[in-house]
Write an enzyme that holds these catalytic residues in place. Structure first.
Site, PDB file in Angstrom:
ATOM      1  N   ILE B  25      13.896   0.314   8.252  1.00  0.00           N
ATOM      2  CA  ILE B  25      13.377   1.541   7.622  1.00  0.00           C
ATOM      3  C   ILE B  25      12.495   1.155   6.610  1.00  0.00           C
ATOM      4  CG2 ILE B  25      15.373   3.220   8.059  1.00  0.00           C
ATOM      5  CD1 ILE B  25      16.529   2.272   5.116  1.00  0.00           C
ATOM      6  N   GLY B  26      11.988  -0.008   6.387  1.00  0.00           N
ATOM      7  CA  GLY B  26      10.823  -0.444   5.614  1.00  0.00           C
ATOM      8  C   GLY B  26      10.629  -1.827   5.661  1.00  0.00           C
ATOM      9  N   GLY B  28       8.304  -5.079   3.502  1.00  0.00           N
ATOM     10  CA  GLY B  28       7.285  -5.419   2.599  1.00  0.00           C
ATOM     11  C   GLY B  28       7.049  -7.089   2.714  1.00  0.00           C
ATOM     12  N   VAL B  29       6.473  -7.546   1.614  1.00  0.00           N
ATOM     13  CA  VAL B  29       6.113  -8.959   1.602  1.00  0.00           C
ATOM     14  C   VAL B  29       7.091  -9.942   1.740  1.00  0.00           C
ATOM     15  CG1 VAL B  29       4.773 -10.590   0.577  1.00  0.00           C
ATOM     16  CG2 VAL B  29       3.694  -8.316   0.595  1.00  0.00           C
ATOM     17  N   SER B  30       8.161  -9.413   0.795  1.00  0.00           N
ATOM     18  CA  SER B  30       9.356 -10.503   0.673  1.00  0.00           C
ATOM     19  C   SER B  30      10.479 -10.208   1.541  1.00  0.00           C
ATOM     20  CB  SER B  30       9.622 -10.333  -0.742  1.00  0.00           C
ATOM     21  OG  SER B  30      10.246  -9.307  -1.047  1.00  0.00           O
ATOM     22  N   VAL B  33      14.030  -3.761   5.169  1.00  0.00           N
ATOM     23  CA  VAL B  33      15.009  -2.790   4.512  1.00  0.00           C
ATOM     24  C   VAL B  33      15.806  -2.299   5.778  1.00  0.00           C
ATOM     25  CG1 VAL B  33      15.875  -0.883   3.063  1.00  0.00           C
ATOM     26  CG2 VAL B  33      13.945  -2.641   2.336  1.00  0.00           C
ATOM     27  N   LYS B  49      18.795  -4.338   1.822  1.00  0.00           N
ATOM     28  CA  LYS B  49      17.495  -5.187   1.702  1.00  0.00           C
ATOM     29  C   LYS B  49      17.637  -6.746   1.853  1.00  0.00           C
ATOM     30  CE  LYS B  49      14.383  -5.890  -2.368  1.00  0.00           C
ATOM     31  NZ  LYS B  49      14.117  -5.307  -3.807  1.00  0.00           N
ATOM     32  N   ASP B 143       7.518  -1.459 -12.869  1.00  0.00           N
ATOM     33  CA  ASP B 143       6.697  -1.322 -11.418  1.00  0.00           C
ATOM     34  C   ASP B 143       7.090   0.297 -11.122  1.00  0.00           C
ATOM     35  OD1 ASP B 143       5.133  -1.647  -9.497  1.00  0.00           O
ATOM     36  OD2 ASP B 143       6.271  -2.518  -8.414  1.00  0.00           O
TER      37      ASP B 143
END
Lengths: 334, 514
Positions: B25-26, B28-30, B33, B49, B143
Site C-alpha cells: 500500500i505504499g 519509500g526509500v527505506s 508498507v 512497514k 517531519d
C-alpha cells in the site's frame, strides 16, 4: 497563576519525601481497596511528574541547579531509588517514563562536585540485578534497560555488572524476538563492553575463554541477521581499541576465530562484510601469525585475492583502500 | 480497528509466519508498507512497514530509537506500533491499519485544491493534540506534513512516522539521518525540506519544539491548498526563500485565478497559520496554546470527516494501483531526474508512492502556469509586498538558465523519451524567463514604450538590476555555504569536546573507584 491557588508550593525535598511515602504505600498495599489505591496512584504520578520538571525544567522555565541539588540529596538520603525501581511495574506508562527520566538524570547530578548516585549504587548493587532482570519482562524492559544504561555510566557499577552472572544472560537477551527489547539489550551490552576502557580490558582478559566462546557461537554464528551485524561491529570496536591490544593479539592467533571471520566475509550483506573486514585485517596484519593461520590464508590465497579485488565501498574511502592494499600485500607475500 | 491499549502489544505474534501479506500500500526509500492480516488474531487487518536494514541509510541505533519511541508513546492521535521484529535483514513494524491512508494521498486523489475549512480544522485539532502530547514528553517529531497524517475509516486521525524524531532528553544528538538520497545539502538536516522551519535550515541554532509548530503551519497551508507553499520551486530555492521571506495563507505563491475565486478562509484560520509561521521561533505559540485558538472553538467531530471527506475518496488500494500503473512507463529514469518535492518522502507510511518523473513533469508545467498568472496579477497591482515577491521571483529567474544549461550535456546520449521532459522544462523555464523580464520591465517603468531610446535606457537599467540581483543571489549562496561549513566545524568541535568530556569522566570515575 496556578501558584496563587496552591496552598503552599512544596520544596524539592518535600516532594521527594512525599513520593517516598506514596511509593511505600503502593509497595505495601496490593490491588485490594481499589478506590484508595487509585487515588494514591494518581497522586504519585503527579508527584513524579513534578520531580521530573524540577530536574528537566518545563516549557516555562529552565532547571534550577540549587533545586536539583536538594532533590538529589533527599533522593539518595534514603531508599527512594530502590522503592521507585521496585514499584515501577505498578506505575502507569506515563509515570514509568517520567520515573525512567528521573533516574537517568539523577546519575549525572553532582552534589558538592560528587556524583552521589554512584555512592548510593555502590552500596546497593543488588539494584542492578533487578534492572538486568527487567529484560525478562517485556512490559518494563525498556524502562529498566534505559535506567541500567545510565547506571553503568559509573565505572564501579559497570564493573559489577560485567563481573556478575548477568553477562551470560545478555547473549540471550540480544536475540529476543521482540526487536525493541533485543536492540535495547544490545545497546546496553555494547555500552558495558566499550565505555570504561580499563575495566573492559580487565574483564576481557580475565574472562577470555567463556566470553569469546559465547560470542563466536551465539552471536557471530547466529542465524539472526541483526545479531550477526551488531556483533561483528562490536567485535571490531573492542579489538581495535588500543586498551584491548592484549585480547586482540590473542583473538587473532586462533584458527577457529579466523574461520568464523572468513565466513562472515562471504555473507551477502555488505554491511556485515565490511565490518568483518575490519576484524579480518587484524589476522592478516599480525606479524607473528601462527602456522595454522598462515596455512589457512595460503590455502585460500587466490580466492581471497580475487575477493578483495572486487571488494569496494559505495563511497570512496582512502583508509579502507589503504587497509585493503596492506591486507592484499600481506596475503600475497605469504 | 486502531484501538491500541498498551497491553495489546504483547498479543501480536513476533514471527513472519503469523502474518499473511495481502498487498503493497505504499513505498519509500527505506522500505515498503503492506496491508496484511494477523492470522492468529482472527485475521485482524494490520499495516506492516518493512524496513530493509541492509539498504536503510539510518544506522541501527536510529532504527532502535524510532522503534522505542513508537512503542512508548501512547496517545489516541499517535500511530503506535503493535510490535516489531526482524525477518532476515528486514525490520517489520506491525501497526494498526489506517484504512483511508495519508492525507497527502487523500488530497492528491480527491482534493487537489485543498480540503474544506471545517475538515482542516478537525484534522489540525487532532494533530495538535498529538503534538501537545509529544512535546510534553520531550519529543520533537520533525517531519509534520500531510503525508505523515493518517486517517482511518472511522475518521480518526493519527500522526505517524517517527523516523526522524528526536528526544530532547536523549543526550546524544544523532541528527545525521539524511532524508534524501540525492541532495548532499540535506546531510545535516532531518525532515522533509518544504515543511522545514527556517531555524532547522539554519541548523546551528538548534532544534526546538517550535520547529514542529512551523511545519504544522506549513501543513495547514498544504491542507488548504493541496500542496505546501513554494513546492513549485526547486528545493534549494525554496529553502533560500524560507530564510528571507514570509508566508501568508493567501500568499501570492499560491495565487491562481481559479483558486482565488473559490477559496475564502476564515480570519481565525489565517491568524492561526500566521502565528505558526513566525520567523522567530519564540513567537510561535505552543501546541497547547494553539489548541485554545478560536479557530478550533467550534470544531466539528471526526464524523464530519467520514461524511464529507472520506466518501469522496477512492479506496487506498485503488489509489495505489493507479499510481503504480501511471508510473510504469517512466520508472527507469527515476534516478536521473532532478529532485522533486515529493521525492523526499522518506517515510514509508506515506501511502502514496513517489514517482518523481511523473510528478516532476506536471509540476514544471503547473509551475509555469502559476508563474504566468501570478506575474500578470502583479503587474496591475503595484503593491509593495508584491514588488518584493517579484524581486525574489526575478532572482529565481536569473538562476534557472544555469540549471537548464547544466542539463543538456548529460542528456545528449539519452533517447528521445528522456530528452522530451528535459526540453519541456527548458521551454518552460524560457517561458518563465520571458514573463519575468516582461514583468521586471513593467516594474521599472510601467508598460513598455515604443521609443527606441527609452527602451535602450530601460534595458540598461534592467541589466543593472539583473546584475545586482545576480550578485545578491551569489552572495546569499556564499553565505549559505559558509554557514554550512561553520556548522560542520562547530559540530566537529562539539564532538571533540564531548569525547574529551566523556574521556575525562571515565578517568575521573576510575580514580574514584581506585
Amino acid at each position: 497563576m496556578k501558584g496563587l491557588f496552591k496552598s503552599k508550593p512544596r520544596t524539592p525535598a518535600e516532594l521527594v519525601r512525599q513520593a517516598r511515602e506514596l511509593l511505600i504505600y503502593i509497595d505495601l498495599n496490593g490491588p485490594s481497596r481499589e478506590g484508595k489505591r487509585e487515588e494514591k496512584m494518581a497522586e504519585l504520578s503527579k508527584t513524579i511528574r513534578e520531580l521530573k520538571s524540577i530536574l528537566y525544567g518545563n516549557s516555562e522555565s529552565e532547571p534550577v541547579s540549587e533545586a536539583c541539588v536538594q532533590l538529589t540529596q533527599e533522593f539518595f538520603r534514603e531508599n527512594t531509588l530502590r522503592l521507585l525501581i521496585i514499584c515501577l511495574p505498578k506505575l502507569n506508562l506515563e509515570a514509568r517514563k517520567d520515573a525512567t527520566q528521573i533516574v537517568a538524570n539523577l546519575q549525572r547530578q553532582q552534589v558538592h562536585s560528587r556524583l552521589i548516585a554512584s555512592d548510593y549504587l555502590e552500596a546497593n548493587k543488588d539494584l542492578m540485578d533487578i534492572l538486568v532482570s527487567g529484560y525478562d519482562n517485556m512490559d518494563i524492559a525498556l524502562h529498566y534497560g534505559a535506567m541500567l544504561r545510565e547506571c553503568i555510566r559509573h565505572q564501579s557499577i559497570a564493573r559489577y555488572v560485567l563481573e556478575s552472572e548477568h553477562m551470560k544472560k545478555f547473549f540471550d537477551y540480544i536475540q529476543l524476538p521482540n526487536f525493541d527489547i533485543a536492540s535495547d539489550a544490545s545497546a546496553t551490552f555494547k555500552e558495558l563492553l566499550t565505555r570504561h576502557k580499563s575495566t573492559v580490558a580487565e574483564f576481557l582478559s580475565k574472562n577470555y575463554d567463556w566470553f569469546f566462546a559465547e560470542f563466536n557461537s551465539k552471536l557471530l554464528s547466529s542465524p539472526n541477521y541483526i545479531t550477526r551485524r551488531q556483533a561483528i561491529k562490536l567485535l571490531g570496536d573492542m579489538l581495535l581499541d588500543r586498551s584491548n591490544s592484549g585480547v586482540m593479539t590473542r583473538y587473532v592467533s586462533s584458527k577457529d576465530n579466523l574461520m568464523i571471520l572468513m565466513n562472515l566475509l562471504r555473507e551477502s550483506s555488505k554491511n556485515i562484510q565490511i565490518e568483518a573486514f575490519h576484524v579480518f585485517k587484524l589476522f592478516a596484519a599480525n606479524q607473528n601469525k601462527p602456522a595454522e593461520i598462515v596455512s589457512i590464508l595460503v590455502t585460500n590465497r587466490s580466492k581471497l585475492l580475487r575477493f578483495f579485488s572486487n571488494f569496494k565501498l559505495e563511497k570512496e574511502d582512502e583508509q579502507f583502500e589503504a587497509d585493503k592494499a596492506q591486507v592484499v600485500k600481506e596475503i600475497a607475500a605469504l | 480497528m486502531a484501538d491500541e491499549e498498551p497491553k495489546n502489544m504483547s498479543m501480536f505474534p513476533l514471527d513472519a509466519k503469523s502474518y499473511h501479506i495481502m498487498h503493497e500500500i505504499g513505498s519509500g526509500v527505506s522500505g515498503v508498507v503492506y496491508k496484511a492480516v494477523c492470522i492468529p488474531m482472527n485475521s485482524a487487518v494490520v499495516a506492516i512497514k518493512a524496513i530493509d536494514l541492509e539498504r536503510s541509510r539510518a544506522n541501527l541505533d536510529d532504527v532502535r530509537k524510532e522503534a522505542k519511541v513508537m512503542v512508548l508513546l501512547s496517545h489516541p492521535n499517535i500511530l503506535r506500533a503493535h510490535c516489531s521484529f526482524t525477518v532476515d535483514s528486514q525490520l517489520w513494524v506491525v501497526m494498526p491499519f489506517m484504512a483511508a491512508g495519508s492525507l497527502h494521498s487523500i488530497i492528491s486523489s480527491s482534493f487537489p485544491d485543498g480540503l474544506p475549512e471545517p475538515a482542516i480544522a478537525i484534522v489540525l485539532k487532532e494533530i495538535l493534540s498529538a503534538l501537545a502530547y509529544l512535546h510534553d514528553q520531550g519529543h520533537i517529531h520533525r517531519d509534520i506534513k500531510a503525508g505523515n497524517i493518517l486517517v482511518d475509516s472511522d475518521g480518526s486521525v493519527k500522526l505517524a512516522d517517527f523516523g526522524v524524531s528526536a528526544s530532547i532528553y536523549e543526550s546524544h544528538p544523532s541528527f545525521q539521518w539524511c532524508p534524501s538520497s540525492s541532495s548532499s545539502f540535506c546531510n545535516d538536516m532531518a525532515g522533509t525540506p518544504y515543511w522545514m522551519a527556517p531555524e532547522v535550515i539554519h541548523s546551528h541554532v538548534g532544534y526546538g519544539i517550535k520547529a514542529d509548530i512551523w511545519s504544522f503551519g506549513i501543513t495547514a497551508l498544504e491542507l488548504a491548498h493541496g500542496r505546501p507553499p513554494l513546492s513549485h520551486l526547486p528545493l534549494s530555492k525554496s529553502l533560500m526563500m524560507r530564510i528571507t521571506n514570509r508566508f501568508r495563507i493567501e500568499d501570492s505563491h499560491y495565487k491562481n485565478d481559479k483558486e482565488k475565486k473559490k477559496k475564502k478562509f476564515s480570519k481565525a484560520f489565517k491568524e492561526m497559520v500566521a502565528s505558526c509561521l513566525s520567523q522567530d521561533p519564540s513567537k510561535r505559540p505552543s501546541a497547547e496554546k494553539l489548541l485554545r485558538h478560536p479557530f478550533f472553538k467550534n470544531c466539528r467531530s471526526v464524523e464530519y470527516l467520514v461524511k464529507n471527506m472520506l466518501q469522496a475518496v477512492p479506496s487506498m488500494e485503488e489509489r495505489f494501483k493507479d499510481m503504480s500503473i501511471n508510473s510504469d512507463s517512466n520508472s527507469p529514469i527515476v534516478k536521473v531526474r532532478r529532485v522533486s518535492g515529493w521525492n523526499f518522502n522518506e517515510d514509508v507510511l506515506e501511502m502514496d508512492p513517489v514517482f518523481p518523473t511523473e510528478n516532476d513533469e506536471k509540476c514544471t508545467i503547473n509551475c509555469v502556469q502559476h508563474h504566468g498568472e501570478e506575474m500578470e496579477d502583479k503587474a496591475c497591482c503595484p503593491d509593495s509586498i508584491v514588488v518584493e515577491v517579484n524581486r525574489i521571483n526575478a532572482k529565481e529567474g536569473e538562476e534557472s538558465p544555469k540549471d537548464v544549461c547544466a542539463s543538456p550535456p548529460n542528456s545528449t546520449a539519452v533517447p528521445k523519451q528522456l530528452l522530451i521532459p528535459n526540453l519541456v522544462s527548458l521551454l518552460s523555464s524560457l517561458d518563465v524567463q520571458r514573463v519575468m523580464v516582461k514583468n521586471v520591465l513593467a516594474c521599472c517603468g510601467g508598460m513598455a514604450v515604443d521609443e527606441e531610446k527609452l527602451r535602450d535606457q530601460r534595458e540598461q537599467q534592467l541589466l543593472g538590476v539583473v546584475q545586482r540581483l545576480q550578485r545578491t543571489v551569489d552572495e546569499l549562496n556564499i553565505q549559505l555555504q559558509q554557514e554550512l561549513r561553520r556548522n560542520a566545524h562547530l559540530e566537529a568541535a562539539l564532538d571533540c569536546i564531548k569525547k574529551k568530556g566523556s574521556a575525562e569522566e571515565g578517568n575521573e570515575s576510575e580514580l574514584n573507584c581506585a
